[in-house]
Write an enzyme that holds these catalytic residues in place. Structure first.
Site, mmCIF file in Angstrom:
data_model
loop_
_atom_site.group_PDB
_atom_site.id
_atom_site.type_symbol
_atom_site.label_atom_id
_atom_site.label_comp_id
_atom_site.label_asym_id
_atom_site.label_seq_id
_atom_site.Cartn_x
_atom_site.Cartn_y
_atom_site.Cartn_z
ATOM 1 N N LEU A 1 0.864 -1.177 0.000
ATOM 2 C CA LEU A 1 0.000 0.000 0.000
ATOM 3 C C LEU A 1 0.903 1.230 0.000
ATOM 4 O O LEU A 1 1.832 1.312 0.815
ATOM 5 C CB LEU A 1 -0.888 0.030 1.251
ATOM 6 N N ASP A 2 0.635 2.175 -0.893
ATOM 7 C CA ASP A 2 1.420 3.406 -0.919
ATOM 8 C C ASP A 2 1.327 4.137 0.419
ATOM 9 O O ASP A 2 0.312 4.029 1.122
ATOM 10 C CB ASP A 2 0.918 4.335 -2.027
#
Length: 310
Positions: free
Chosen positions: A48-49
């Site tokens: 996940l960024d």
């Protein structure tokens, strides 16, 4: 000959379904969870960024052997697109590379969505983990290199416009398959609508087979650090883990006895008998007394182990 080093940490195994906060990287999150649990090893199922929040399944111990089965699962994201600017990273972090005063109507947005449902061709963002000639695309992009990233097919199962709170933003929900870049969807929406666009909010709410209700906020885990007694603290943390088997719920399941479990742990096949026994499966998992023993294949009346668990 020197003795092999004993792994540091506890041989704890299971899945923690972390609710990752914004501005916290996936690798940083894994390191934090590994430290909290004093685990020998840990890994995550799908990056996940930092600007994204939500579900980050983290595997501890032997559960890391089941990461590929979660990586391949469907995912659901809620995301916000801001219109009027395209950015180098396709989200808030990047510099503006294109701008427009045009804004799409709600009906115009709805009209384009069917094109993005099903198997579609998508070009990953310049700032992505895709490898180009052995180098990560984001490393090349940070060095100022504009690289041509080949398109690839991804699967979009469902795409819904949730709301248009104002002329500048729109909220969506997407259910997609492995390898889909939501940032690329925002970029492509903006280009097709003639107004440019980028992600300004992103939250992952589902990674198959784990539900949103299973998520544990990082703050709840950090709060347990206040428990001074280490055994009590670790017991409280362990209570939040999901059994390793949950990651394999989409596979056929074989219940075996202790003798069969011993044979599998030695790497030997076992006979599969019974009216309800699977005839042939490329992948299945076997448990004894509720504990995961092995992942293997079934054929010619045998279960042959491919991965064995402690």
């Amino acid at each position: 000959m020197s003795k092999p080093r004993k792994p540091k940490g506890r041989p704890i195994s299971g899945w923690l379904i972390l609710d990752k906060p914004v501005d916290f990287g996936s690798t940083e999150a894994v390191s934090k969870i590994k430290w909290l649990y004093k685990a020998q090893k840990a890994g995550h199922a799908g990056t996940l960024d930092p600007l994204a929040s939500g579900m980050l399944p983290i595997a501890l111990g032997d559960a890391t052997k089941t990461v590929p089965y979660v990586m391949d699962g469907r995912k659901i994201y809620e995301f916000t697109v801001s219109w009027g600017e395209e950015r180098a990273t396709d989200d808030l972090e990047g510099e503006v590379t294109g701008s427009s005063d045009e804004r799409p109507s709600e009906q115009h947005i709805r009209d384009i969505l069917p094109k993005y449902i099903g198997t579609i061709s998508q070009v990953p963002p310049q700032f992505s983990a895709i490898k180009i000639a052995g180098e990560r695309a984001y490393d090349l992009a940070r060095d100022g290199e504009a690289v041509e990233i080949p398109s690839r097919e991804v699967e979009i199962f469902r795409l819904t416009l949730l709301a248009c709170p104002d002329a500048n933003t729109a909220h969506f929900e997407v259910e997609c398959g492995k390898g889909t870049y939501v940032r690329a969807l925002a970029r492509d929406f903006g280009r097709e609508l003639g107004c440019y666009g980028h992600i300004s909010g992103l939250r992952r709410t589902f990674v198959a087979p784990f539900s949103e209700e299973a998520m544990v906020p990082l703050a709840n885990l950090v709060a347990l650090e206040s428990i001074e007694d280490m055994d009590e603290r670790l017991a409280a943390l362990d209570a939040l883990l999901i059994d390793t088997c949950e990651a394999l719920s989409a596979l056929p399941h074989l219940v075996i006895n202790d003798d069969q479990a011993h044979r599998l742990k030695m790497g030997n096949p076992i006979l599969v008998r019974g009216r309800d026994a699977p005839i042939a499966e490329s992948e299945a998992y076997a448990t004894a007394r509720g504990r995961l023993i092995a992942i293997g294949e079934i054929g010619q009346g045998e279960f042959r182990p491919k991965r064995v668990f402690a």
